[in-house]
Design a protein around this motif. Structure first.
Motif, PDB file in Angstrom:
ATOM      1  N   ARG A 290      60.649  28.605  31.142  1.00 24.45           N
ATOM      2  CA  ARG A 290      59.941  27.937  32.232  1.00 24.45           C
ATOM      3  C   ARG A 290      58.488  27.719  31.831  1.00 24.45           C
ATOM      4  N   ASP A 291      57.945  26.599  32.279  1.00 30.58           N
ATOM      5  CA  ASP A 291      56.511  26.329  32.197  1.00 30.58           C
ATOM      6  C   ASP A 291      56.004  26.381  33.628  1.00 30.58           C
ATOM      7  N   ILE A 292      55.131  27.332  33.915  1.00 32.73           N
ATOM      8  CA  ILE A 292      54.620  27.515  35.272  1.00 32.73           C
ATOM      9  C   ILE A 292      53.116  27.286  35.240  1.00 32.73           C
ATOM     10  N   ILE A 293      52.679  26.286  35.993  1.00 30.11           N
ATOM     11  CA  ILE A 293      51.266  25.921  36.062  1.00 30.11           C
ATOM     12  C   ILE A 293      50.819  26.100  37.506  1.00 30.11           C
ATOM     13  N   LYS A 294      49.690  26.783  37.675  1.00 35.69           N
ATOM     14  CA  LYS A 294      49.173  27.001  39.030  1.00 35.69           C
ATOM     15  C   LYS A 294      47.658  26.806  39.024  1.00 35.69           C
ATOM     16  N   LEU A 295      47.196  25.897  39.872  1.00 35.20           N
ATOM     17  CA  LEU A 295      45.768  25.681  40.105  1.00 35.20           C
ATOM     18  C   LEU A 295      45.532  26.050  41.558  1.00 35.20           C
ATOM     19  N   THR A 296      44.670  27.042  41.801  1.00 41.23           N
ATOM     20  CA  THR A 296      44.552  27.587  43.145  1.00 41.23           C
ATOM     21  C   THR A 296      43.147  28.089  43.425  1.00 41.23           C
ATOM     22  N   SER A 297      42.779  28.127  44.688  1.00 42.86           N
ATOM     23  CA  SER A 297      41.509  28.736  45.081  1.00 42.86           C
ATOM     24  C   SER A 297      41.685  30.214  45.409  1.00 42.86           C
ATOM     25  N   SER A 298      42.916  30.697  45.366  1.00 40.01           N
ATOM     26  CA  SER A 298      43.194  32.114  45.642  1.00 40.01           C
ATOM     27  C   SER A 298      42.901  32.981  44.421  1.00 40.01           C
ATOM     28  N   LYS A 299      42.651  34.257  44.668  1.00 37.84           N
ATOM     29  CA  LYS A 299      42.422  35.221  43.599  1.00 37.84           C
ATOM     30  C   LYS A 299      43.662  35.278  42.700  1.00 37.84           C
TER      31      LYS A 299
ATOM     32  N   HIS B  95      45.022  28.916  36.826  1.00 37.87           N
ATOM     33  CA  HIS B  95      43.571  28.688  36.765  1.00 37.87           C
ATOM     34  C   HIS B  95      43.029  28.646  38.181  1.00 37.87           C
ATOM     35  N   ARG B  96      41.959  29.358  38.380  1.00 29.60           N
ATOM     36  CA  ARG B  96      41.332  29.418  39.703  1.00 29.60           C
ATOM     37  C   ARG B  96      40.344  28.272  39.863  1.00 29.60           C
ATOM     38  N   LEU B  97      40.284  27.747  41.071  1.00 29.94           N
ATOM     39  CA  LEU B  97      39.313  26.724  41.435  1.00 29.94           C
ATOM     40  C   LEU B  97      38.428  27.282  42.539  1.00 29.94           C
ATOM     41  N   GLY B  98      37.275  26.669  42.738  1.00 35.63           N
ATOM     42  CA  GLY B  98      36.360  27.176  43.748  1.00 35.63           C
ATOM     43  C   GLY B  98      35.508  28.300  43.180  1.00 35.63           C
ATOM     44  N   LEU B  99      35.032  29.168  44.069  1.00 36.48           N
ATOM     45  CA  LEU B  99      34.120  30.246  43.678  1.00 36.48           C
ATOM     46  C   LEU B  99      34.876  31.428  43.067  1.00 36.48           C
ATOM     47  N   VAL B 100      34.337  31.935  41.943  1.00 39.30           N
ATOM     48  CA  VAL B 100      34.926  33.082  41.251  1.00 39.30           C
ATOM     49  C   VAL B 100      33.808  34.093  40.983  1.00 39.30           C
ATOM     50  N   PRO B 101      33.784  35.208  41.735  1.00 37.36           N
ATOM     51  CA  PRO B 101      32.740  36.217  41.545  1.00 37.36           C
ATOM     52  C   PRO B 101      32.838  36.920  40.183  1.00 37.36           C
ATOM     53  N   VAL B 102      31.763  37.599  39.823  1.00 36.34           N
ATOM     54  CA  VAL B 102      31.711  38.377  38.586  1.00 36.34           C
ATOM     55  C   VAL B 102      32.879  39.366  38.555  1.00 36.34           C
ATOM     56  N   MET B 103      33.490  39.500  37.401  1.00 37.67           N
ATOM     57  CA  MET B 103      34.604  40.403  37.084  1.00 37.67           C
ATOM     58  C   MET B 103      35.954  39.914  37.605  1.00 37.67           C
ATOM     59  N   GLU B 104      36.018  38.790  38.293  1.00 38.33           N
ATOM     60  CA  GLU B 104      37.308  38.262  38.721  1.00 38.33           C
ATOM     61  C   GLU B 104      37.782  37.228  37.709  1.00 38.33           C
ATOM     62  N   ALA B 105      39.100  37.025  37.653  1.00 38.50           N
ATOM     63  CA  ALA B 105      39.704  36.119  36.680  1.00 38.50           C
ATOM     64  C   ALA B 105      39.550  34.662  37.086  1.00 38.50           C
ATOM     65  N   SER B 106      39.155  33.857  36.105  1.00 36.35           N
ATOM     66  CA  SER B 106      39.114  32.402  36.256  1.00 36.35           C
ATOM     67  C   SER B 106      40.401  31.780  35.741  1.00 36.35           C
ATOM     68  N   VAL B 107      40.959  32.372  34.707  1.00 32.17           N
ATOM     69  CA  VAL B 107      42.178  31.856  34.099  1.00 32.17           C
ATOM     70  C   VAL B 107      42.997  33.032  33.572  1.00 32.17           C
ATOM     71  N   ILE B 108      44.317  32.932  33.761  1.00 32.37           N
ATOM     72  CA  ILE B 108      45.239  33.915  33.180  1.00 32.37           C
ATOM     73  C   ILE B 108      46.379  33.134  32.548  1.00 32.37           C
ATOM     74  N   ILE B 109      46.654  33.456  31.301  1.00 32.30           N
ATOM     75  CA  ILE B 109      47.742  32.820  30.560  1.00 32.30           C
ATOM     76  C   ILE B 109      48.693  33.920  30.123  1.00 32.30           C
ATOM     77  N   GLY B 110      49.987  33.715  30.351  1.00 31.05           N
ATOM     78  CA  GLY B 110      51.014  34.647  29.904  1.00 31.05           C
ATOM     79  C   GLY B 110      52.108  33.883  29.181  1.00 31.05           C
ATOM     80  N   ILE B 111      52.471  34.354  27.997  1.00 31.31           N
ATOM     81  CA  ILE B 111      53.498  33.671  27.202  1.00 31.31           C
ATOM     82  C   ILE B 111      54.437  34.714  26.622  1.00 31.31           C
ATOM     83  N   SER B 112      55.744  34.460  26.792  1.00 34.35           N
ATOM     84  CA  SER B 112      56.739  35.378  26.243  1.00 34.35           C
ATOM     85  C   SER B 112      57.465  34.737  25.062  1.00 34.35           C
ATOM     86  N   SER B 113      57.863  35.611  24.133  1.00 31.29           N
ATOM     87  CA  SER B 113      58.630  35.200  22.956  1.00 31.29           C
ATOM     88  C   SER B 113      59.386  36.423  22.447  1.00 31.29           C
ATOM     89  N   PRO B 114      60.402  36.190  21.606  1.00 31.66           N
ATOM     90  CA  PRO B 114      61.149  37.334  21.090  1.00 31.66           C
ATOM     91  C   PRO B 114      60.281  38.311  20.292  1.00 31.66           C
TER      92      PRO B 114
END
Length: 169
Positions: free
Chosen positions: A13-22, A93-112
């Motif tokens: 699966r390719d899962i893409i999420k652009l959100t203003s949520s944490k 990837h987060r949109l909107g305001l992102v305070p210090v120490m919070e994630a702006s982007v998280i990428i996860g990839i699985s392989s054998p």
């Protein structure tokens, strides 16, 4: 918010999420894990508290969502060509305001095996920063701010910053 899930063919699966949520590393990791894979590699980009001697209090991200979605899908397709054994590709990837120490982007990839997922994570964040239309504004403790242009962007020759003072403050 935009969330898209594509199934490219190998059961992955390719899962893409652009959100203003944490953002959640647990959510990305859970979405990337699968029984046939021995590796899930994660990249977490967070807001740091300083840049070139200035105190950063938060970042603000804006995106042209339809084009960002399209570019992220292209990146997933390219990664699957380079590393055919990749199973799940998750990009939040987060949109909107992102305070210090919070994630702006998280990428996860699985392989054998770890080599493919580690190489793919690096490729993904580098490609994201160079092609996806997501813009970042650094906001400082002085209430001044700077729109940042990624050095990696293919459409720019060098890093350009535009500094402003907030009006009305």
């Amino acid at each position: 918010m935009y969330t898209g899930v594509a199934e490219p063919g190998n059961g992955g699966r390719d899962i893409i999420k652009l959100t203003s949520s944490k953002l959640s590393t647990d959510e990305v990791s859970f979405s990337a894990v699968c029984p046939e894979c021995g590796a899930v590699s994660l990249f977490v980009g967070t807001t740091r508290n300083s840049y070139q001697g200035k105190v950063v209090v938060q970042l603000e991200y804006e995106a042209y969502i339809p084009m960002a979605e399209s570019e992220l899908k292209k990146i997933c397709t390219e990664m699957r060509k380079k590393w055919p054994t990749l199973k799940h590709i998750v990009v939040h990837h987060r949109l909107g305001l992102v305070p210090v120490m919070e994630a702006s982007v998280i990428i996860g990839i699985s392989s054998p095996h770890r080599t493919e997922s580690l190489e793919a994570v690096k490729y993904c964040i580098d490609a994201l920063k160079s092609t996806v239309p997501i813009w970042k504004k650094e906001i400082y403790e002085t209430q001044e701010f700077t729109w940042k242009e990624n050095k990696e962007c293919f459409w720019t020759d060098n890093e350009v910053t535009v500094e402003h003072k907030r009006e009305g403050n």
